[in-house]
Design a protein around this motif. Structure first.
Motif, PDB file in Angstrom:
ATOM      1  N   ILE A  34      53.653  88.921  45.594  1.00  0.00           N
ATOM      2  CA  ILE A  34      53.978  89.576  47.077  1.00  0.00           C
ATOM      3  C   ILE A  34      54.361  91.342  46.595  1.00  0.00           C
ATOM      4  CG2 ILE A  34      52.144  88.206  48.425  1.00  0.00           C
ATOM      5  CD1 ILE A  34      55.948  87.885  49.938  1.00  0.00           C
ATOM      6  N   SER A  35      54.257  91.504  47.673  1.00  0.00           N
ATOM      7  CA  SER A  35      55.773  93.682  47.167  1.00  0.00           C
ATOM      8  C   SER A  35      55.928  92.986  48.983  1.00  0.00           C
ATOM      9  CB  SER A  35      54.588  94.601  47.468  1.00  0.00           C
ATOM     10  OG  SER A  35      53.392  94.552  48.732  1.00  0.00           O
ATOM     11  N   GLN A  36      57.123  94.051  48.495  1.00  0.00           N
ATOM     12  CA  GLN A  36      58.337  94.356  50.128  1.00  0.00           C
ATOM     13  C   GLN A  36      57.413  94.087  51.758  1.00  0.00           C
ATOM     14  OE1 GLN A  36      61.916  96.187  49.344  1.00  0.00           O
ATOM     15  NE2 GLN A  36      61.619  96.594  51.644  1.00  0.00           N
ATOM     16  N   GLU A  37      56.398  94.923  51.390  1.00  0.00           N
ATOM     17  CA  GLU A  37      55.837  95.523  52.271  1.00  0.00           C
ATOM     18  C   GLU A  37      54.554  94.300  52.407  1.00  0.00           C
ATOM     19  OE1 GLU A  37      56.074  97.395  49.869  1.00  0.00           O
ATOM     20  OE2 GLU A  37      57.150  99.358  50.149  1.00  0.00           O
ATOM     21  N   ALA A  38      53.666  93.575  51.699  1.00  0.00           N
ATOM     22  CA  ALA A  38      53.254  92.146  52.650  1.00  0.00           C
ATOM     23  C   ALA A  38      54.488  91.230  53.142  1.00  0.00           C
ATOM     24  CB  ALA A  38      52.864  91.556  51.741  1.00  0.00           C
ATOM     25  N   PHE A  39      55.560  91.401  52.394  1.00  0.00           N
ATOM     26  CA  PHE A  39      56.345  90.560  53.078  1.00  0.00           C
ATOM     27  C   PHE A  39      56.888  90.944  54.668  1.00  0.00           C
ATOM     28  CE2 PHE A  39      61.251  89.312  53.213  1.00  0.00           C
ATOM     29  CZ  PHE A  39      61.713  88.339  53.119  1.00  0.00           C
ATOM     30  N   ALA A  40      57.007  92.086  54.317  1.00  0.00           N
ATOM     31  CA  ALA A  40      56.809  92.176  56.028  1.00  0.00           C
ATOM     32  C   ALA A  40      56.543  91.454  57.213  1.00  0.00           C
ATOM     33  CB  ALA A  40      57.667  94.033  55.822  1.00  0.00           C
ATOM     34  N   GLN A  41      54.979  92.366  56.475  1.00  0.00           N
ATOM     35  CA  GLN A  41      53.915  91.680  57.269  1.00  0.00           C
ATOM     36  C   GLN A  41      53.259  90.427  57.766  1.00  0.00           C
ATOM     37  OE1 GLN A  41      49.998  93.125  55.462  1.00  0.00           O
ATOM     38  NE2 GLN A  41      49.102  92.883  57.505  1.00  0.00           N
ATOM     39  N   GLN A  42      54.100  89.436  56.452  1.00  0.00           N
ATOM     40  CA  GLN A  42      53.769  88.260  56.207  1.00  0.00           C
ATOM     41  C   GLN A  42      54.559  87.777  57.803  1.00  0.00           C
ATOM     42  OE1 GLN A  42      51.522  86.687  54.327  1.00  0.00           O
ATOM     43  NE2 GLN A  42      51.964  85.063  56.146  1.00  0.00           N
ATOM     44  N   LEU A  43      55.634  88.336  58.044  1.00  0.00           N
ATOM     45  CA  LEU A  43      57.309  87.871  58.422  1.00  0.00           C
ATOM     46  C   LEU A  43      57.159  88.401  59.543  1.00  0.00           C
ATOM     47  CD1 LEU A  43      58.091  85.969  55.614  1.00  0.00           C
ATOM     48  CD2 LEU A  43      60.267  86.330  56.331  1.00  0.00           C
ATOM     49  N   GLN A  44      56.285  89.481  59.956  1.00  0.00           N
ATOM     50  CA  GLN A  44      55.902  90.082  61.002  1.00  0.00           C
ATOM     51  C   GLN A  44      57.839  91.084  61.163  1.00  0.00           C
ATOM     52  OE1 GLN A  44      54.836  87.531  63.787  1.00  0.00           O
ATOM     53  NE2 GLN A  44      53.102  87.291  62.829  1.00  0.00           N
ATOM     54  N   LEU A  45      58.404  91.541  60.467  1.00  0.00           N
ATOM     55  CA  LEU A  45      59.245  92.227  60.546  1.00  0.00           C
ATOM     56  C   LEU A  45      58.906  93.221  60.207  1.00  0.00           C
ATOM     57  CD1 LEU A  45      61.651  90.204  57.593  1.00  0.00           C
ATOM     58  CD2 LEU A  45      61.573  89.991  60.790  1.00  0.00           C
ATOM     59  N   SER A  46      59.965  93.995  61.389  1.00  0.00           N
ATOM     60  CA  SER A  46      59.786  96.130  61.567  1.00  0.00           C
ATOM     61  C   SER A  46      60.861  96.655  61.148  1.00  0.00           C
ATOM     62  CB  SER A  46      59.103  96.120  63.435  1.00  0.00           C
ATOM     63  OG  SER A  46      59.989  95.544  63.935  1.00  0.00           O
ATOM     64  N   ASP A  47      61.945  95.891  61.326  1.00  0.00           N
ATOM     65  CA  ASP A  47      62.975  96.922  60.987  1.00  0.00           C
ATOM     66  C   ASP A  47      63.303  97.203  59.235  1.00  0.00           C
ATOM     67  OD1 ASP A  47      65.738  98.119  61.374  1.00  0.00           O
ATOM     68  OD2 ASP A  47      66.173  96.866  60.459  1.00  0.00           O
ATOM     69  N   PRO A  48      62.796  97.869  58.543  1.00  0.00           N
ATOM     70  CA  PRO A  48      63.347  98.588  57.253  1.00  0.00           C
ATOM     71  C   PRO A  48      64.341  97.786  56.785  1.00  0.00           C
ATOM     72  CG  PRO A  48      62.345 100.016  58.669  1.00  0.00           C
ATOM     73  CD  PRO A  48      62.781  99.648  60.082  1.00  0.00           C
ATOM     74  N   GLN A  49      66.008  98.004  57.639  1.00  0.00           N
ATOM     75  CA  GLN A  49      66.942  97.500  56.750  1.00  0.00           C
ATOM     76  C   GLN A  49      66.996  95.703  57.365  1.00  0.00           C
ATOM     77  OE1 GLN A  49      70.333  98.582  58.949  1.00  0.00           O
ATOM     78  NE2 GLN A  49      71.989  97.707  57.577  1.00  0.00           N
ATOM     79  N   THR A  50      65.851  95.101  57.999  1.00  0.00           N
ATOM     80  CA  THR A  50      66.625  93.598  57.848  1.00  0.00           C
ATOM     81  C   THR A  50      65.243  93.390  56.897  1.00  0.00           C
ATOM     82  OG1 THR A  50      66.552  93.333  60.183  1.00  0.00           O
ATOM     83  CG2 THR A  50      65.501  91.938  59.384  1.00  0.00           C
ATOM     84  N   VAL A  51      64.591  93.998  56.729  1.00  0.00           N
ATOM     85  CA  VAL A  51      62.688  93.850  55.997  1.00  0.00           C
ATOM     86  C   VAL A  51      63.730  94.112  53.319  1.00  0.00           C
ATOM     87  CG1 VAL A  51      60.722  94.317  54.557  1.00  0.00           C
ATOM     88  CG2 VAL A  51      61.406  94.615  56.664  1.00  0.00           C
ATOM     89  N   ALA A  52      64.251  94.863  54.224  1.00  0.00           N
ATOM     90  CA  ALA A  52      64.926  95.190  52.612  1.00  0.00           C
ATOM     91  C   ALA A  52      65.978  93.844  52.125  1.00  0.00           C
ATOM     92  CB  ALA A  52      65.660  96.562  52.502  1.00  0.00           C
TER      93      ALA A  52
END
Length: 524
Positions: free
Chosen positions: A355-373
Motif C-alpha cells: 500500500i501507498s502512504q495515501e492508502a495507509f492514511a485512508q485505512q487508519l483514518q488519519l488526516s494530518d499529513p505530519q502524523t501520516v508521514a
C-alpha cells in the motif's frame, strides 16, 4: 483512549539480575538538596563566565587552524604538513585547546603510562567514549589525526579545526566513502612514521562509562599495532556523561562548568601487538582489544551497540533494541487519538498487500499529513515507496492492549507463514521470521535471519511450524522471557485498547531517567 495504566508492552531490562552488566546507554544524575543549591549558585556565578571565555578561546583557534592550510591545494593536503606551518599553528592550537578546557573547569589532566611513537603504534584507540569533552584526550596525545563525519566540515570553527587536523572524513551512509576511509586509514597507518598517529573512539558513540560498547573494526582494519588509551573522570559527581538517555548537551555543559574543579585521567596502556589471525580479522582484533581495555578499566565488555539510531543489546544469538521503534509509532498514533484495536486492518494471512502512504492514511483514518508521514516512516518501504500491509496489521495488533501474548504470536505466524512447496501445512520462512522480530523487538534483520537458520532443524524444510514458533517465542527459557517482557499485555477486558504510554512507570524510557524524550544518538 485510556492512558491511566501501563500500555501493552512491559519494559525490557537487560540489566536485571545480580550478575547482569550495567546498562551503558542510560545515565541518571541524582543531586541532593545541598548539591542543587551549590549548582544553582555556581551555575549563576561561575558557569556563564567559564562558558563565555571558553567560546572566545574557541573562536581564537580559528586563525591558527586557517593559517595552517591556507593556500594549500587538495593534493598538498594529502601529505602531512611540515615546516613553519606545523610548528607555529600546531603549538598555537595545542596551547589554546588546553586553555579552553581549563576555562571549562578541567584544571588537571593526569597522565599515566607512556605514549608510544607513531612507529611503535600508528593507531591510538580511546575508551570509554562518554562525553563531548573526550577530545581532551587529544592534548596528551599531541593532537593526533582523527576520523570524523564529513557533515562536521560545515560547522563553524569545528570545520576549520578538522581541516587543520587533516582529519579522515566519512559520509556514514555512503559505502564508497567508507571504502575510501578504510584505504586512507591503512595508507596512513602503514606510512612508516611519515604520518602522525590516528586516534579512534572505537565505540563510535557515547555511553555512561559503566561498560564498554562493542568496538567497531575501523581502527583495526590496517592490522597494525595499536595503543589503548583509557579515559577516566574521577570526580565525586559524574556531570560529564552524555548517554543515550540522560542529561542533554546544555545541562552537561552547565553542570560541568559549575564544578569548581574537574579532573580527567588519561592512561596509556602497553602497545597491543596483533597476532597473525587478528591482523587478518579486524573484528577479532577489535574484540580482543576491547576485552583488554575493559579489564584495565574494571568494567564489562559488552556486545551493546547502535544500529541505525537505536541502541541494541544482545540476548542469546539475537540483537534486540533497547527501546523498539514501535514505541515511537504508538506515541504518534496516541497523539492522533487513534485506538489500534478499533482499526479494521483486513490483512490477508500469508499474502502481502503493498500500500501507498495515501492508502495507509485512508485505512487508519488519519488526516494530518505530519502524523501520516511519521507513522508511515516506521515501516520498511520498497523501491516504490510502498509497505506491506501485513506489517501494519501486526504492529497495530502489538499495540492493542486487549490481545494476549499467545494471540499475538499466533496472529504473527498466520500473517507471515507461507504454504509449503511440498506437503501440507504452512511454515514461517526466514523473511517472515525476520520481519516479525524486527517489528516486535526491533531486531536487525540479519541477526534474526541467522537465528532462524539455527532454529530450523538440519535436513528439514527451512521453515518453522506454528508449534516450533510458539515454543521459541512462548516457552524458550531465554527468548520466551524476552517476548513476555517486551509484549506483556495488561489484565484488562478486550474492549479496552491501549497504545503503550512511554511515560508510564513500566516503560524503558521512564525507567531510564523518568523523562520522555525523543531518542537521540550521541556520536562523533
Amino acid at each position: 483512549m485510556n492512558q491511566g495504566s501501563p500500555g501493552a508492552w512491559g519494559p525490557l531490562d537487560p540489566t536485571s539480575g545480580p550478575s547482569a552488566p550495567p546498562n551503558p546507554f542510560v545515565h541518571e544524575l541524582h543531586l541532593s538538596g545541598l548539591q542543587r543549591v551549590k549548582f544553582c549558585l555556581l551555575g549563576v556565578l561561575l558557569a556563564p563566565i567559564r562558558v563565555l571565555l571558553a567560546f572566545i578561546v574557541l573562536f581564537l583557534l580559528w586563525p591558527f587552524a586557517w593559517l595552517q592550510v591556507a593556500g594549500l591545494t587538495e593534493e598538498q593536503l594529502q601529505e602531512p604538513i611540515t615546516g613553519w606551518r606545523k610548528t607555529v599553528c600546531h603549538n598555537g592550537v595545542l596551547g589554546l585547546s588546553r586553555l579552553l578546557f581549563f576555562l571549562l573547569g578541567f584544571l588537571r589532566i593526569r597522565v599515566r603510562g607512556q605514549r608510544a611513537s607513531c612507529l611503535e603504534a600508528p593507531v591510538l584507540v580511546a575508551a570509554p567514549h562518554s562525553t563531548f569533552f573526550d577530545p581532551i584526550v587529544l592534548l596528551p596525545c599531541d593532537l593526533p589525526k582523527v576520523v570524523s563525519r564529513a557533515e562536521n566540515l560545515s560547522v563553524p570553527v569545528i570545520g576549520a579545526l578538522l581541516r587543520f587536523n587533516q582529519a579522515i572524513l566519512v559520509t556514514r551512509h555512503d559505502p564508497a566513502s567508507r571504502r575510501r576511509v578504510v584505504e586512507e586509514v591503512r595508507r596512513r597507518a602503514t606510512s612508516g612514521g611519515k604520518w602522525p598517529q590516528v586516534l579512534f573512539f572505537p565505540e563510535g558513540t557515547c555511553s555512561n562509562k559503566k561498560a564498554l560498547l562493542k568496538f567497531k573494526p575501523g581502527a583495526f582494519i590496517a592490522g597494525v599495532p595499536v595503543q589503548p588509551v583509557l579515559i577516566r573522570y574521577p570526580n565525586s559527581l559524574d556531570t560529564t556523561s552524555w548517554a543515550w538517555r540522560g542529561p542533554g548537551v546544555l545541562k552537561v555543559l552547565w553542570l560541568t562548568a559549575s564544578q569548581p574543579c574537574s579532573i580527567v585521567d588519561v592512561e596509556f596502556l602497553p602497545v597491543y601487538q596483533p597476532s597473525p589471525e587478528e591482523s587478518k580479522d579486524p573484528t577479532l582484533y577489535a574484540n580482543n582489544v576491547q576485552r583488554v581495555m575493559a579489564q584495565a578499566l574494571g568494567i564489562p565488555a559488552t556486545e551493546c551497540e547502535f544500529v541505525g539510531s537505536l541502541p541494541v543489546i544482545v540476548v542469546g544469538q539475537l540483537k534486540v533494541a533497547l527501546e523498539p521503534q514501535l514505541w515511537e509509532l504508538g506515541k504518534v498514533l496516541q497523539k492522533a487519538g487513534l485506538s489500534p484495536g478499533h482499526v479494521d486492518t483486513g490483512a490477508e494471512p500469508g499474502r502481502s498487500r503493498m500500500i501507498s502512504q495515501e492508502a495507509f492514511a485512508q485505512q487508519l483514518q488519519l488526516s494530518d499529513p505530519q502524523t501520516v508521514a511519521g507513522a508511515f516512516s516506521y515501516f520498511q518501504q520498497d523501491a516504490k515507496g510502498l509497505v506491506d500491509f501485513r506489517n501494519v496489521a501486526l504492529a497495530l495488533a502489538a499495540l492493542d492492549g486487549g490481545r494476549s501474548l499467545e494471540e499475538l504470536i499466533r496472529l504473527a505466524f498466520e500473517l507471515f507463514a507461507e504454504e509449503q512447496e511440498e506437503g501440507p501445512g504452512r511454515l514461517l520462512y526466514k523473511d517472515g521470521f525476520s520481519t516479525i522480530l524486527h517489528l516486535l523487538l526491533g531486531s536487525p534483520r540479519p541477526a534474526a535471519a541467522t537465528l532462524h537458520a539455527e532454529l530450523c532443524q538440519p535436513g528439514c524444510s527451512q521453515g518453522l511450524s506454528l508449534c516450533q514458533f510458539q515454543n521459541f517465542s512462548l516457552h524458550d527459557p531465554l527468548y520466551g522471557k524476552l517476548f513476555s517482557t517486551y509484549l506483556r499485555p495488561p489484565h484488562k477486558p478486550r474492549s479496552t485498547s491501549q497504545i503503550p504510554n512511554a511515560s508510564s512507570p513500566s516503560s524503558p524510557t521512564a525507567l531510564a531517567n523518568g523523562t520522555v524524550q525523543a531518542p537521540k544518538q550521541k556520536d562523533d
